[in-house]
Design an enzyme around this catalytic site. Structure first.
Site, PDB file in Angstrom:
ATOM      1  N   HIS A  91     -19.664 -11.492 -70.913  1.00 39.30           N
ATOM      2  CA  HIS A  91     -18.775 -12.225 -71.811  1.00 39.30           C
ATOM      3  C   HIS A  91     -19.593 -12.929 -72.880  1.00 39.30           C
ATOM      4  CE1 HIS A  91     -19.638 -16.238 -70.007  1.00 39.30           C
ATOM      5  NE2 HIS A  91     -19.662 -15.599 -68.852  1.00 39.30           N
ATOM      6  N   ASP A  93     -18.577 -15.675 -74.745  1.00 37.47           N
ATOM      7  CA  ASP A  93     -18.342 -17.100 -74.939  1.00 37.47           C
ATOM      8  C   ASP A  93     -19.224 -17.935 -74.028  1.00 37.47           C
ATOM      9  OD1 ASP A  93     -16.773 -16.041 -72.796  1.00 37.47           O
ATOM     10  OD2 ASP A  93     -15.542 -17.852 -72.776  1.00 37.47           O
ATOM     11  N   ASP A 122     -25.989 -18.284 -68.929  1.00 38.96           N
ATOM     12  CA  ASP A 122     -24.574 -17.888 -68.782  1.00 38.96           C
ATOM     13  C   ASP A 122     -23.970 -17.580 -70.139  1.00 38.96           C
ATOM     14  OD1 ASP A 122     -22.077 -17.424 -67.751  1.00 38.96           O
ATOM     15  OD2 ASP A 122     -21.656 -19.512 -67.273  1.00 38.96           O
ATOM     16  N   GLU A 159     -13.946 -15.669 -71.336  1.00 46.80           N
ATOM     17  CA  GLU A 159     -14.092 -15.698 -69.876  1.00 46.80           C
ATOM     18  C   GLU A 159     -14.086 -17.117 -69.337  1.00 46.80           C
ATOM     19  OE1 GLU A 159     -16.266 -15.801 -65.989  1.00 46.80           O
ATOM     20  OE2 GLU A 159     -16.745 -16.803 -67.864  1.00 46.80           O
ATOM     21  N   GLU A 160     -14.615 -18.050 -70.127  1.00 49.56           N
ATOM     22  CA  GLU A 160     -14.764 -19.421 -69.636  1.00 49.56           C
ATOM     23  C   GLU A 160     -13.450 -20.201 -69.626  1.00 49.56           C
ATOM     24  OE1 GLU A 160     -17.306 -20.424 -68.233  1.00 49.56           O
ATOM     25  OE2 GLU A 160     -19.086 -19.461 -69.044  1.00 49.56           O
ATOM     26  N   GLU A 185     -23.539 -11.646 -64.647  1.00 49.57           N
ATOM     27  CA  GLU A 185     -23.541 -13.112 -64.529  1.00 49.57           C
ATOM     28  C   GLU A 185     -24.790 -13.561 -63.765  1.00 49.57           C
ATOM     29  OE1 GLU A 185     -21.486 -15.424 -65.610  1.00 49.57           O
ATOM     30  OE2 GLU A 185     -19.452 -14.625 -65.822  1.00 49.57           O
TER      31      GLU A 185
END
Length: 403
Positions: A91, A93, A122, A159-160, A185
């Site tokens: 992801h 973001d 992350d 995603e967050e 991740e």
């Protein structure tokens, strides 16, 4: 040292992992981090543009499309044979930088072999490692190795927060089959074969205001909400009576409570914000339905009290069998990259649950950096050596699954 693992690489594998370019992995991680993509608070467009240019320069087939304004998903594909491929998921973001950084969170610093900046762990470092592995895999034929299926990087937005990127992706028609998905991740290069899911359940309780000197004239929404919290606490304890060996159990957490009009008024409203972690077999809407039934059975929502229960966010869990080829290939790939690893479950949730549930693709989580000690905090960082190790492991996994 006695007992130390000796990597078992074929000549082709050794030649390919030797092509991993530490400087290139570092440069792409740096460029991605220095294109801020905070969520909430911004867009992922600038970071995805950098990733798109990097993938096109390496000859991958790249498709980007906006899920929302300036929020594009990216799909980069290294073609292979007609067989099932290998998917990597990431992801674009990052969570907001927040306070207490010792320097600008979006100017990458290098110190003691680590890159510092929001998103290094992350998970922009993991994405850069995937790109490095795909770059090497594109050279496989030079060493007599053909890939039986495509290798694909899927990079989603949001995603967050609410997962609009992965929801859009899994809702589109599939153009290829995939034997597995590796979510990049940060797991400290440990192999996560199962994750709990997550959901948010919001409850609005409506009562009737009255003077506090005559509380019987009203109906307190706060008292009703307290009864709901009592049930949730009891159910949380009940869930812990039966534990799964891999993922434990589902959990409840009442994270927010707001209510009341004033000290001298019987509370006419109260709202609860609840986090419910899910086992792979659980549906949050069914969980919410059970909660509604419990409220009715306990007569919490009668006699002037109404209760509205809504699921406002869901992220499914998943579990992949320990003996699945994706898991065993990942174990060998990480170990042969020079890093000790383990296989287990994760209490966190990730987009891999959607890929597993909605597309039927077995999934694992495996990436550089530590989600507990490095992610979502000031001075986030990742070791450059871990980025290289991840790129090597992704390369070996791709070769062994697709050769």
């Amino acid at each position: 040292m006695s007992g130390e693992h000796v990597p078992e690489l074929s000549p082709a594998e050794q030649s390919l992992v030797d092509l991993i370019d530490e400087a290139a992995v570092t440069a792409l991680t740096t460029a991605l981090v220095e294109a801020p993509s905070e969520n909430p608070g911004g867009t992922e467009g600038a970071a995805v543009e950098i990733l798109e240019k990097a993938c096109r320069a390496l000859g991958f087939a790249v498709d980007t499309y906006e899920v929302a304004a300036e929020r594009p998903n990216l799909i980069a594909t290294l073609p292979g044979g007609d067989g099932p491929g290998l998917m990597f998921l990431g992801h674009s973001d990052v969570v907001p930088a927040g306070p207490n950084w010792t320097a600008d969170p979006y100017t990458v610093r290098t110190r003691d072999g680590r890159l510092y900046g929001r998103g290094t762990t992350d998970m922009k470092g993991g994405i850069a490692s995937v790109v490095a592995a795909m770059s090497v895999l594109s050279r496989a034929r030079d060493f007599g190795v053909g890939l039986s299926g495509p290798v694909r990087l899927v990079c989603t937005v949001d995603e967050e927060e609410h997962g609009i990127g992965v929801r859009d992706f899994v809702g589109r028609p599939a153009d290829s089959e995939f034997l597995g998905c590796i979510v990049a991740e940060p797991t400290d290069m440990q192999i996560v074969r199962g994750c709990r899911g997550a959901s948010y359940i919001e409850i609005e309780v409506t009562g009737r205001a009255a003077h506090s000197g005559r509380p019987a004239d009203g109906r307190s929404a706060i008292n009703a909400a307290a009864a709901i919290v009592d049930f949730i606490r009891a159910d949380h304890e009940h869930l812990h009576e039966t534990l799964d060996d891999l993922l434990g159990c589902g959990t409840w957490n009442v994270g927010t409570i707001q209510g009341g009009q004033g000290i001298s008024v019987v509370a006419p409203t109260c709202s609860l914000g609840i986090d419910r972690r899910l086992m792979p077999f659980e549906d949050p809407h069914a969980v919410a339905g059970d909660l509604r039934k419990a409220i009715r059975d306990r007569a919490i929502d009668t006699d002037g009290i109404t209760v509205d229960v809504r699921v406002t966010m869901e992220m499914p869990g998943f579990a992949t069998a320990a003996d699945h080829p994706l898991v065993t290939a990942a174990v060998g790939a990480v170990t042969d990259s020079g890093t000790a690893t383990s296989v287990g479950g994760w209490s966190a949730a990730c987009d891999g649950g959607f890929v597993s549930r909605d597309l039927g693709i077995p999934s694992i989580v495996l990436g550089p950096g530590n989600i507990n000690t490095d992610a979502h905090q000031p001075d986030e960082s990742v070791a450059i050596a871990d980025l290289v190790t991840a790129a090597k492991a992704y390369t070996l996994a791709g070769l062994r699954l697709l050769a």
